[in-house]
Design an enzyme around this catalytic site. Structure first.
Site, PDB file in Angstrom:
ATOM      1  N   GLU A  49      41.446  48.790  32.986  1.00 20.52           N
ATOM      2  CA  GLU A  49      42.858  48.420  32.918  1.00 20.52           C
ATOM      3  C   GLU A  49      43.317  48.513  31.464  1.00 20.52           C
ATOM      4  O   GLU A  49      42.754  47.858  30.587  1.00 20.52           O
ATOM      5  CB  GLU A  49      43.064  46.980  33.382  1.00 20.52           C
ATOM      6  CG  GLU A  49      43.004  46.787  34.877  1.00 20.52           C
ATOM      7  CD  GLU A  49      43.270  45.325  35.245  1.00 20.52           C
ATOM      8  OE1 GLU A  49      44.048  44.644  34.540  1.00 20.52           O
ATOM      9  OE2 GLU A  49      42.676  44.870  36.228  1.00 20.52           O
ATOM     10  N   ASP A  60      49.823  35.603  31.612  1.00 23.11           N
ATOM     11  CA  ASP A  60      48.628  35.587  30.783  1.00 23.11           C
ATOM     12  C   ASP A  60      48.428  34.295  30.021  1.00 23.11           C
ATOM     13  O   ASP A  60      49.369  33.659  29.572  1.00 23.11           O
ATOM     14  CB  ASP A  60      48.670  36.759  29.788  1.00 23.11           C
ATOM     15  CG  ASP A  60      48.401  38.078  30.481  1.00 23.11           C
ATOM     16  OD1 ASP A  60      47.346  38.182  31.127  1.00 23.11           O
ATOM     17  OD2 ASP A  60      49.247  38.976  30.397  1.00 23.11           O
ATOM     18  N   TYR A 174      44.305  43.394  44.486  1.00 17.82           N
ATOM     19  CA  TYR A 174      43.855  42.559  43.367  1.00 17.82           C
ATOM     20  C   TYR A 174      43.978  41.101  43.800  1.00 17.82           C
ATOM     21  O   TYR A 174      45.077  40.576  43.959  1.00 17.82           O
ATOM     22  CB  TYR A 174      44.744  42.847  42.155  1.00 17.82           C
ATOM     23  CG  TYR A 174      44.353  42.230  40.835  1.00 17.82           C
ATOM     24  CD1 TYR A 174      43.879  40.921  40.728  1.00 17.82           C
ATOM     25  CD2 TYR A 174      44.471  42.955  39.652  1.00 17.82           C
ATOM     26  CE1 TYR A 174      43.523  40.374  39.513  1.00 17.82           C
ATOM     27  CE2 TYR A 174      44.137  42.418  38.418  1.00 17.82           C
ATOM     28  CZ  TYR A 174      43.665  41.120  38.355  1.00 17.82           C
ATOM     29  OH  TYR A 174      43.331  40.574  37.137  1.00 17.82           O
TER      30      TYR A 174
END
Lengths: 268, 396
Positions: A49, A60, A174
């Protein structure tokens, strides 16, 4: 055939699980990112990635936030990140590239121009963490037309959305291992195995687990129940620790070797 | 105009829900609960009672005669949101959201804050309703607004310093959303402006529309007609959408939003999102945004912490692009002048945010005939800014 599909097909034949590392492009600079991508492949990574640094990375945690800030100090743009894929390929990297970007940088680039460039530079998949299925129609159609996989996230809280999301997925699904942002953690969501089983039920595609995975033990834990394991913050943190070496020409090789050995250790 | 937002939270092309999948369920749950309770009589009654008996609503619509005469044009009315408990319009929304949190069975609330006004309003209602409260505040803002930090702590809230990014409001919003992702089970996010992912822009508007509903009724009582202009400052845009919304269908009423031009829109230090920004996705919704050509969000600047924000609520973007509202920039210096003029002509020290709306009115009123009516939203009082103003003006 999309390289991601080919990679998973091969791994399945061999009975193996994909190791999918993440790095923030341009941390500390583009040539070093390319060198790290090469090391990742040599250490056994099956696809990678490429993280586009962003000013407001909502999904994040602190480790990737800091990496983004460092890369943005170098004025790294989404264009630089896409170009990096082509340069890494030229340097001999064989594994598939997945671009990880927040939506706004892609939107400002112009979605059609963005998708054309993604294809031209040899990127096989896209992860856009702030683009839930309710908002992804335009991007999905453009990606589909170009044979680029738009890889969606599903979370333990997705519940009845899992089926709808998985139906639209391409490449792999994912699976977010725990609630919260990216970052190293000791524990995963308590219902994680049931959750993975639900996703498995909902799709024919490979499933990969990410968020918080940092050690060989944790990788091993998920090798049994998923087709891929994504390691992000742990690698970005390793890069951060290694920065003094990477930024010193005399010790650069030693720094790269440390990153390679860390990733090889995850692969087992 | 059609009813906005639509079922996907869209105001035309603006709005939406650009958030990680990990938050989607929480947003859908919130939307569901809000839809239910906004139709529930006992919920509405509880919110109404708190607004009236606790915060002191309705706030007056005051004819600023001396200011009007001084400017020599239109009649200026001030909607006195500064007279609310905690000193600004923010509490209209925190009361609504905190009562909703309680109905949803949440025991903890979180909030972001810039200058501390929304943080104080959240800490206040959390104390009132017995909810545990955490307020996320940029480390830079904590230094600049120590008094409000202490005020929140006095009210029993925990103030969490935010060390990421620019360490100001936008990063406090990011951090609150990140915290919420991992605590959605028992925690309600009280968002302070008409920004963020659906349903927040709609919900905050609905809780703030009481400003416009009251103003409409009060001006008709006083003048037997609707105003010609409604003027309000916009940062994220909650006080402005609150006063605009009930007038949107009245085509004769011009809606004027006033944004912060900081040191000037020809410098890099401003927060003029509408004048200088472009369409983009930020903190969960599509709207106008200050950004570079690669889509990185640019830091904003304003003397007023409440306007110091690079985004704006999606409904304002919709009103701008449809031409229903117009937005004008006002500099730090113009706002400071306006603050002093209002203080001296009317004995009202406005918040620096509201001083921007006054500054635009100072430009507008003299161009209008004496029979025209301008309603200005005086969204907050200036007590919180007095120390900073003393710094800017060099003492007495």
């Amino acid at each position: 055939m999309n390289l991601i599909d080919a990679a998973f097909a091969k791994l399945k034949q061999e009975g193996k699980t994909a190791l999918i590392p993440f790095l923030t492009i341009g941390d500390p600079d583009i040539p070093t990112s390319i060198a790290i991508i090469q090391e990742l492949e040599q250490a056994g990574a099956d696809m990678v990635e490429l993280g586009v640094p962003y000013s407001d990375p909502l999904a994040d945690g602190p480790v990737i936030q800091r990496a983004s800030e460092r890369a943005l100090q170098n004025r790294i743009s989404i264009l630089d990140c896409i170009e990096t894929a082509a340069q890494a390929r030229e340097a001999g990297v064989k594994m598939p590239f997945i671009l990880f970007t927040y939506f706004n940088p892609a939107l400002q680039f112009g979605l059609e121009a963005f998708m054309n460039l993604v294809v031209e530079k040899g990127i096989s998949g896209l992860i856009i963490p702030d683009l839930p299925i309710e908002e992804d129609e335009e991007v999905r159609q453009l990606a589909e037309a170009k044979g680029v996989h738009l890889i969606p996230l599903v979370a333990p809280t997705s519940k009845d959305r899992v089926v709808r999301i998985s139906r639209k997925a391409r490449g792999f699904v994912y699976c977010v291992s725990s609630l919260g942002v990216t970052g190293v953690r000791a524990e995963f969501h308590s219902g994680i195995d049931d959750f993975l089983a639900t996703v498995r039920e909902a799709t024919e595609l490979p499933i990969a687990v990410g968020f918080g995975i940092s050690s060989r033990e944790q990788v091993e834990r998920f090798e049994k129940t998923s087709d891929g394991v994504i390691v992000g913050s742990a690698i970005v943190r390793k890069i951060e620790e290694t920065l003094p070496l990477l930024n010193d020409a005399a010790q650069r090789e030693a720094g790269l070797a440390q990153i390679r050995s860390f990733v090889a250790g995850l692969k087992g | 105009m059609n009813q906005v937002p639509d079922e996907n939270g869209r105001f035309g092309k603006f709005g939406g829900r650009y958030v990680p999948e990990t938050l989607m369920n929480a947003l859908l749950e919130l939307e569901e609960a809000y839809k239910h309770y906004s139709q529930d009589e006992s919920f509405k009654q509880e919110v109404h009672d708190l607004l009236h008996k606790y915060s002191g609503r309705p706030t007056p619509l005051y004819y600023a005669e001396r200011l009007s005469q001084h400017l020599g044009g239109a009649k200026i009315y001030l909607k006195r949101e500064d007279l609310n408990h905690t000193g600004a319009h923010k509490i209209n929304n925190t009361i609504g959201q905190a009562v909703l949190a309680k109905r949803m069975g949440k025991t903890k609330v979180i909030a972001e804050t810039g200058a501390g006004q929304h943080g104080v309003a959240s800490a206040t209602v959390a104390a009132l309703l017995g909810l545990e409260c955490k307020v996320f505040m940029g480390e830079e803002d904590m230094k600049r607004q120590q008094l409000n930090v202490f005020r929140m702590q006095l009210l029993g809230a925990e103030v969490v310093p935010v060390l990421s990014g620019t360490r100001t409001l936008k990063d406090a919003c990011n951090e609150t959303l990140r915290y919420w992702v991992s605590h959605v089970d028992d925690t309600f996010y009280i968002l302070g402006s008409a920004t963020g992912p659906h349903p927040y822009p709609m919900m905050v508007r609905d809780f703030q529309r009481i400003i416009g509903d009251e103003s409409r009724k009060q001006i008709v009582e006083a003048e037997e007609r609707l105003p010609d202009y409604v003027v309000a400052a916009v940062g994220g845009g909650s006080n402005a959408i609150g006063i605009f919304y009930p007038f949107i269908g009245d085509e004769s009423v011009r809606l004027v939003g006033v944004e912060a031009a900081g040191r000037g829109i020809d410098t890099e230090e401003h927060a003029a999102t509408m004048t200088m920004g472009s369409h983009g996705v930020f903190q969960g919704s599509m709207s106008y945004l200050l950004q570079d050509k690669y889509g990185q969000v640019q830091p904003a600047h304003s003397i007023s912490a409440g306007l110091d924000y690079p985004g704006i609520g999606p409904e304002h973007a919709y009103l701008k692009d449809s031409g229903r509202a117009n937005y004008f920039p006002i500099t730090d210096a113009e706002a400071l002048d306006a603050l002093q003029l209002l203080s001296r002509t009317e004995g009202i020290i406005p918040a620096l945010e509201s001083a921007h709306a006054i500054a635009q009115t100072i430009k507008l009123a003299p161009t209008l005939d004496k029979d025209k009516i301008v309603v200005v939203n005086l969204s907050g009082r200036g007590d919180k800014d007095v120390e900073a103003i003393m710094g800017y003006l060099g003492g007495a």
